[in-house]
Write a protein that holds these residues in place. Structure first.
Motif, short mmCIF file in Angstrom:
data_model
loop_
_atom_site.label_atom_id
_atom_site.label_comp_id
_atom_site.label_asym_id
_atom_site.label_seq_id
_atom_site.Cartn_x
_atom_site.Cartn_y
_atom_site.Cartn_z
N GLU A 136 5.61 12.93 -11.37
CA GLU A 136 4.56 11.93 -11.52
C GLU A 136 3.80 11.84 -10.20
O GLU A 136 4.24 12.37 -9.19
CB GLU A 136 5.20 10.57 -11.85
CG GLU A 136 5.99 10.60 -13.15
CD GLU A 136 6.92 9.40 -13.28
OE1 GLU A 136 6.81 8.46 -12.45
OE2 GLU A 136 7.76 9.41 -14.19
N HIS A 137 2.71 11.10 -10.21
CA HIS A 137 1.91 11.01 -8.99
C HIS A 137 2.75 10.55 -7.80
O HIS A 137 2.66 11.13 -6.72
CB HIS A 137 0.72 10.06 -9.19
CG HIS A 137 -0.31 10.19 -8.12
ND1 HIS A 137 -0.16 9.62 -6.88
CD2 HIS A 137 -1.50 10.87 -8.08
CE1 HIS A 137 -1.21 9.91 -6.14
NE2 HIS A 137 -2.03 10.67 -6.85
N MET A 149 3.50 1.93 -11.02
CA MET A 149 3.81 2.57 -9.74
C MET A 149 2.91 3.78 -9.50
O MET A 149 2.43 3.99 -8.39
CB MET A 149 5.27 3.01 -9.73
CG MET A 149 6.26 1.86 -9.59
SD MET A 149 7.95 2.53 -9.54
CE MET A 149 8.86 1.04 -9.02
N ASN A 150 2.71 4.57 -10.55
CA ASN A 150 1.87 5.75 -10.39
C ASN A 150 0.41 5.39 -10.16
O ASN A 150 -0.28 6.07 -9.41
CB ASN A 150 2.03 6.68 -11.60
CG ASN A 150 3.33 7.46 -11.51
OD1 ASN A 150 3.62 8.05 -10.47
ND2 ASN A 150 4.11 7.44 -12.56
N ALA A 151 -0.04 4.31 -10.78
CA ALA A 151 -1.42 3.87 -10.54
C ALA A 151 -1.58 3.45 -9.08
O ALA A 151 -2.56 3.79 -8.42
CB ALA A 151 -1.78 2.71 -11.48
N PHE A 152 -0.58 2.74 -8.56
CA PHE A 152 -0.64 2.36 -7.14
C PHE A 152 -0.57 3.60 -6.25
O PHE A 152 -1.27 3.70 -5.23
CB PHE A 152 0.51 1.41 -6.79
CG PHE A 152 0.31 0.00 -7.28
CD1 PHE A 152 -0.94 -0.60 -7.24
CD2 PHE A 152 1.37 -0.75 -7.77
CE1 PHE A 152 -1.13 -1.91 -7.69
CE2 PHE A 152 1.19 -2.05 -8.22
CZ PHE A 152 -0.07 -2.64 -8.18
N THR A 192 0.90 -2.17 0.87
CA THR A 192 2.29 -2.00 0.43
C THR A 192 2.55 -2.90 -0.76
O THR A 192 2.12 -4.06 -0.77
CB THR A 192 3.26 -2.38 1.58
OG1 THR A 192 3.03 -1.47 2.66
CG2 THR A 192 4.71 -2.28 1.13
N PHE A 193 3.22 -2.36 -1.76
CA PHE A 193 3.59 -3.16 -2.92
C PHE A 193 5.11 -3.16 -3.05
O PHE A 193 5.73 -2.11 -3.21
CB PHE A 193 2.95 -2.61 -4.20
CG PHE A 193 3.01 -3.61 -5.32
CD1 PHE A 193 1.91 -4.37 -5.65
CD2 PHE A 193 4.20 -3.84 -6.00
CE1 PHE A 193 1.97 -5.32 -6.66
CE2 PHE A 193 4.28 -4.78 -7.00
CZ PHE A 193 3.16 -5.54 -7.33
N LEU A 253 -3.73 -5.63 -10.99
CA LEU A 253 -4.04 -4.99 -9.70
C LEU A 253 -3.93 -3.47 -9.81
O LEU A 253 -4.65 -2.74 -9.12
CB LEU A 253 -3.09 -5.51 -8.62
CG LEU A 253 -3.37 -6.93 -8.10
CD1 LEU A 253 -2.20 -7.44 -7.27
CD2 LEU A 253 -4.67 -6.97 -7.29
N SER A 254 -3.05 -3.00 -10.66
CA SER A 254 -2.89 -1.54 -10.80
C SER A 254 -4.07 -0.92 -11.53
O SER A 254 -4.27 0.28 -11.48
CB SER A 254 -1.59 -1.20 -11.53
OG SER A 254 -1.74 -1.35 -12.93
N ARG A 255 -4.84 -1.76 -12.24
CA ARG A 255 -6.00 -1.25 -12.97
C ARG A 255 -7.30 -1.41 -12.19
O ARG A 255 -8.33 -0.90 -12.61
CB ARG A 255 -6.12 -1.96 -14.33
CG ARG A 255 -4.97 -1.63 -15.30
CD ARG A 255 -5.32 -2.02 -16.73
NE ARG A 255 -5.30 -3.46 -16.93
CZ ARG A 255 -4.25 -4.16 -17.38
NH1 ARG A 255 -3.13 -3.56 -17.67
NH2 ARG A 255 -4.33 -5.46 -17.54
#
Lengths: 557, 557
Positions: free
Chosen positions: A395-396, B348-351, B329-330, B314-316
């Protein structure tokens, strides 16, 4: 002056775990000869792909350029590397190369699809080499959780690529060839590796990976200690694990029975191709019921809770004449893949209700991963010492972490995800183009695009339910009789209305009787007015806006 | 001669994690006075309950006996213990007791539902006692992942029950009262405990639980080391964690902003009820954008990946004027509940794509559980030394393991699941009746039974898609015009047919024209014939049997 370039284009597997499909190209820009590595699938889920059977990479970019494809290489026989072969090969029609075991699995798939079996050429491992246009490819045996997994040495006029495939650093993998650091060292010394394309799956696992052999003692001990029937599940393709489990059963004086089509098929192919030898004798399921429970060991499919596999069937009751009972033991010699937890837990609880002892991997005691962990990846970086590293199979977040890890060692590394075409000719990967790519769904017997809206509509049906409205208008555009409503997946009663459909019908009839010819003469306006009424009643009565199909029939004079 | 008996009947939470609802009764058989402990919810998922908003226990058994209910006790304010209060109270209408913080959360729920607030009586903890018919109940402060969680001492004429509620053995829980072994010891010495009803959630966790305070140093260190914006998520109700996170931010010179309705509400209620003191000053979201990123800390909802919560937003992209950026940092100061993995991983991958550093609990460094682990449970068994133990708050496998653990110590223990009514009067739990119970779905604004078939139909729509067929028959039962087909959630093209709907229409028209009056005069036969054709074309063209709504309109002479 040469304008040839070396390109890399992942169409699947880079930015996800699954559906691997990587493309290399060499030649003048836009005319590169192409090498495809792997044609895998990924699996649907109810949240995002209800009703879908399989998810394939969208290879239309390749299909449009299929005269430029020199070869398709399959690194190993896991579904996420070979599963799309029979579905996508008709669009690509290139020659396929794989090692013996992988080729045998591939041919079974082609056979089922009625495709020519000579499509696949069986190759020998290093030092044998195949030539595919500007590419020279060698298959390097490497350990993984399936026999004959291969890393690829891809030599191009622009330099040497090492494509890791899926791997772990297991020198004693029970079945097949182990990790051979000397071989990889010699490969890297012979010609410097320009680019290492590297498996990223376990980059977040901080401890060194463990060998398959570390499971032999604990599994043997566990099985010996049991009194009732013992059933174990793992991935059918993990032939080494099957051997470990079967040998442990044999040592405990148990007769072994394989259950589930995939399990029987894998063992058969592994034996026929010479990969698996000295596997204990097994009996067919129909004989298992005659063996005393304490002397029986079943090896079954369905470690991920798949509904139709043997594990799930056993959790629902009798399967092929066999039933789990109090005092039996069920071993999950496997890890639950994220997303499958609910299904696996449901099965565990069903077994618990039967009084079966459930043993899971217990933090690694009864299962080891097939992928290299972070320290293993670092060891490979050091051994190969490539000029560039491109993380794949992740994954990313995995790719990013892997690139960071390589960069720490001073290796040029970039995150390249599906659809990014990069030029590898220079000293660093340079993005030259973004290719439109994505996913294709095998839905029943047809392929549909992920963006076609079909699945989006199905998700909406699942969330909102469906209302059919039928009205008949006469030759004067006046309502004939009343509106007719049928509900599907919606409650029969509303908050106030004792009959939700009747409430919608009466609101619709009233609206249509008062709407006037200007609206009713216009198809779109009529439909829109009907939809609006249905949704409004929906919100008032059940707090939902259903999906609506409107059928307006017009009687002609 | 007394024929009074003491009974126990779980209606939710015994055989699942979630939807807790336990009933005690005392009196003559069939006339017992009842005490209800907790009215919780569980959460739907796309696999089994698409479109459903909440899942509640089916309390119709209780509702039919509501004149016998002496009291409803809420042990703490987690949704799986209090979430159904406002939905089910109108069916039960009994007096509700809870401690201050829990009562305040409960009243917010009643207020939203327009129910009387004086329904809930605030109680003081031990040694205060409430009398509810034959029951005397004391609330014992116990540590958990929410303030003011309570164990219950329930004294009955048949003996003392200790109902553990949800708990962990944390003597320093940062907010609220800690685990006080002396108090529990004195309770057990004062009157022997006949039955311990005990939380089973973490019975499979082999190491002793850790205190909330162990997180303070690592979290502070982590936040101090960051340069960009720091965002942290945890359950909004974990007020202690919010305090730890906020104090760590303060120590790092950061301004704190709470985002997400639940987060703001929990902190407000905790402060108003005096549970939470010395919480650092916070700023509203609209001011956050003005604070330099390096000086800002957001505490946000959505640790389980909930689509509408702040984390997912926030991820979008931009949310309330704030956007995550490279170098931020998240922190997931939380554990992903099984079944939520896919949603959390997607975020997580979006971040990761935004360049945000993602920090998860790292094996417990940044998160501790709110439930007692196996050694903790053993310590409680030893301390309380009950005559009987009935495991609760667990799936079947947890209850079974917990009962086994107690039995090892010589305590009589049985697995009692939802709907099993047991008599606790004697020396061992004796099953006296099986009550029909189950789940009720809040679907939009209405309650529907889990077995009503509504959700089953929605699942079928999601898997198979939907076809509407409309035909009009004239006064002689002959087809007027042609059959009309509309597809929903199905591909427009089949394997051969360029237009799937048209293919169905022509097959239908042909069948109806040849069907004859005997079929067409009969509503059911006509519909069945139509369904059969649609499914047959479906199988041939797309390998699927769609759901079908048939509307036959008949013109009258």
């Amino acid at each position: 002056m040469s304008t040839n370039r070396l390109i890399y284009l992942p169409l699947g597997g880079a930015g996800e775990i699954g559906m691997n499909c990587y493309v290399y190209g060499y030649g003048p820009a836009g005319k590169e000869r192409l090498l495809v590595v792997d044609l895998g699938v990924t699996f649907p889920d109810m949240d995002t792909t209800p009703g879908v059977d399989l998810i394939l990479p969208d290879v239309s970019w390749l299909a449009e350029r299929r005269d430029r494809i020199e070869a398709i290489i399959i690194t190993h026989a896991h579904e996420d590397h070979i599963g799309a072969l029979a579905h996508l090969w008709p669009d690509l029609k290139a020659k396929v190369y794989a090692r013996r075991f992988t080729a045998a699995i591939g041919r079974l798939k082609l056979e089922e699809a009625g495709l020519p079996l000579d499509t696949i050429t069986t190759v020998e491992p290093h030092p044998a080499q195949i030539e595919a246009g500007p590419f020279k490819v060698q298959f390097l045996p490497i350990a993984h959780s399936i026999p004959e997994s291969s890393a690829l040495v891809i030599d191009t006029p622009s330099g040497r690529i090492l494509h890791s495939g899926d791997f772990k650093l297991d020198e004693t993998p029970v079945v097949g060839e182990g990790w051979n650091p000397d071989l990889f060292d010699s490969i890297a010394r012979e010609v410097p590796v320009k680019v290492l394309m590297c498996d990223s799956t376990n980059v977040f696992s901080p401890l060194p990976g463990r060998s398959e052999t570390t499971l032999q003692a604990p599994i043997t001990e566990l099985i010996k200690a049991q009194k009732g029937m013992v059933v174990a599940t793992t991935f059918a393709s993990n032939v080494a694990r099957l051997k470990t489990l079967a040998e442990a059963a044999q040592a405990a004086g148990r007769t072994i029975c394989l259950m589930g089509r995939a399990m029987q098929r894998m063992v058969k192919v592994a034996q026929e191709t010479g990969v698996l030898t000295h596997f204990p004798r097994t009996i067919p399921p129909e004989q298992a019921a005659e063996v005393p429970r304490g002397n029986l060991m079943l090896l079954v499919t369905g470690s991920q809770g798949e509904r139709r596999a043997a594990t799930a069937q056993l959790s629902r009751g009798k399967y092929l004449g066999i039933e789990m009972k109090e005092g039996d033991t069920f071993l999950f010699s496997s890890k639950t893949i994220p997303g499958n937890e609910r299904d696996v837990i449901r099965i565990m609880n069903a077994f618990s209700e039967m009084g079966v002892n459930i043993v899971d991997d217990q933090g690694g005691k009864y299962h080891v991963s097939g992928h290299a962990n972070r320290p293993d990846l670092e060891a490979v970086h050091a051994l190969i010492n490539p000029a560039m590293l491109v993380p794949m199979h992740g994954e990313h977040r995995h790719l990013r972490e892997h690139a960071r890890l390589a960069a720490e060692r001073g290796i040029t590394a970039d995150v390249i995800t599906n659809g990014m075409m990069v030029n590898l000719t220079g000293d660093a990967p340079e993005v030259v183009e973004y290719i439109e790519t994505g996913r294709v769904y095998l839905d029943g017997s047809v392929l549909i695009g992920a963006m076609d809206g079909v699945i989006r509509d199905r998700i909406r049906l699942a969330l909102n339910g469906h209302v059919t409205v039928t009205v008949i208008l006469d030759e004067n555009d006046e309502l004939l009789g009343e509106a007719w409503v049928e509900l599907y997946g919606l409650p029969a009663k509303g908050q106030r209305a004792p009959d939700l459909a009747a409430a919608m019908e009466s609101e619709l009839t009233e609206m249509l009787n008062g709407a006037g010819r200007k609206v009713l003469r216009d198809e779109d306006k009529t439909e829109e007015a009907i939809r609006r009424v249905v949704r409004q009643v929906g919100v008032e009565e059940i707090g939902k806006k259903p999906e609506v199909t409107v059928v307006v029939s017009r009687m002609e004079a």
